[in-house]
Write a protein that holds these residues in place. Structure first.
Motif, PDB file in Angstrom:
ATOM      1  N   UNK A  11       0.822  -1.216   0.000  1.00 22.43           N
ATOM      2  CA  UNK A  11       0.000   0.000   0.000  1.00 22.43           C
ATOM      3  C   UNK A  11       0.855   1.265   0.000  1.00 22.43           C
ATOM      4  N   UNK A  12       2.135   1.138   0.331  1.00 27.97           N
ATOM      5  CA  UNK A  12       3.035   2.295   0.350  1.00 27.97           C
ATOM      6  C   UNK A  12       3.814   2.485  -0.949  1.00 27.97           C
ATOM      7  N   UNK A  13       3.407   1.858  -2.033  1.00 24.60           N
ATOM      8  CA  UNK A  13       4.153   1.981  -3.290  1.00 24.60           C
ATOM      9  C   UNK A  13       4.424   3.437  -3.676  1.00 24.60           C
ATOM     10  N   UNK A  14       3.390   4.267  -3.654  1.00 24.76           N
ATOM     11  CA  UNK A  14       3.562   5.664  -4.046  1.00 24.76           C
ATOM     12  C   UNK A  14       4.484   6.391  -3.069  1.00 24.76           C
ATOM     13  N   UNK A  15       4.357   6.087  -1.781  1.00 19.29           N
ATOM     14  CA  UNK A  15       5.217   6.709  -0.779  1.00 19.29           C
ATOM     15  C   UNK A  15       6.677   6.322  -0.999  1.00 19.29           C
ATOM     16  N   UNK A  16       6.929   5.041  -1.285  1.00 17.93           N
ATOM     17  CA  UNK A  16       8.296   4.589  -1.553  1.00 17.93           C
ATOM     18  C   UNK A  16       8.880   5.386  -2.715  1.00 17.93           C
ATOM     19  N   UNK A  17       8.105   5.556  -3.780  1.00 15.20           N
ATOM     20  CA  UNK A  17       8.571   6.315  -4.940  1.00 15.20           C
ATOM     21  C   UNK A  17       8.817   7.785  -4.595  1.00 15.20           C
ATOM     22  N   UNK A  18       7.894   8.393  -3.843  1.00 13.02           N
ATOM     23  CA  UNK A  18       8.058   9.802  -3.453  1.00 13.02           C
ATOM     24  C   UNK A  18       9.308   9.990  -2.596  1.00 13.02           C
TER      25      UNK A  18
END
Length: 110
Positions: A11-18
């Motif tokens: 669920x943190x995919x976007x956070x990891x990228x950011x």
């Protein structure tokens, strides 16, 4: 940053990228847990093809996922410590990465 994140829980995919874009480290909590029997079976099949353990493949996926991921997998034995360290040397071909990405039901950007 540390949150629950692994091959299955993404669920943190976007956070990891950011965070990666900002050069901020991300430490996955529970990097080896949460697999259903079906996911575990698929992971075992993939691992056999790579001559690795399923946990090595799961750790290698995290290391391939983004350059800002720092792993701290817990271990209770020297044998498991050595296995975990070997995951950093495991190369995951693009087709294997694509297959692993389907296990979590979320397509990763990497």
């Amino acid at each position: 940053m540390q949150n629950h994140y692994n091959l299955i829980q993404r669920s943190d995919d976007a956070l990891v990228d950011d965070l990666a874009a900002q050069g901020i480290a991300y430490v996955p909590f529970f990097p080896l847990g949460g697999f259903t029997p079906i996911q575990s079976s698929a992971l075992s099949t993939i691992a056999q093809g790579l001559k690795a353990t399923p946990m090595q493949v799961a750790l290698a996926w995290l290391l391939h996922r983004a350059p800002n991921i720092l792993l701290i997998p817990g271990t209770s034995s020297v044998t498991h410590l050595r296995e975990n360290l070997q995951a950093s040397q495991l190369k995951l071909p693009d087709d294997v990465l694509a297959e692993l990405n389907t296990l979590g039901g979320v397509q990763s950007g990497h």
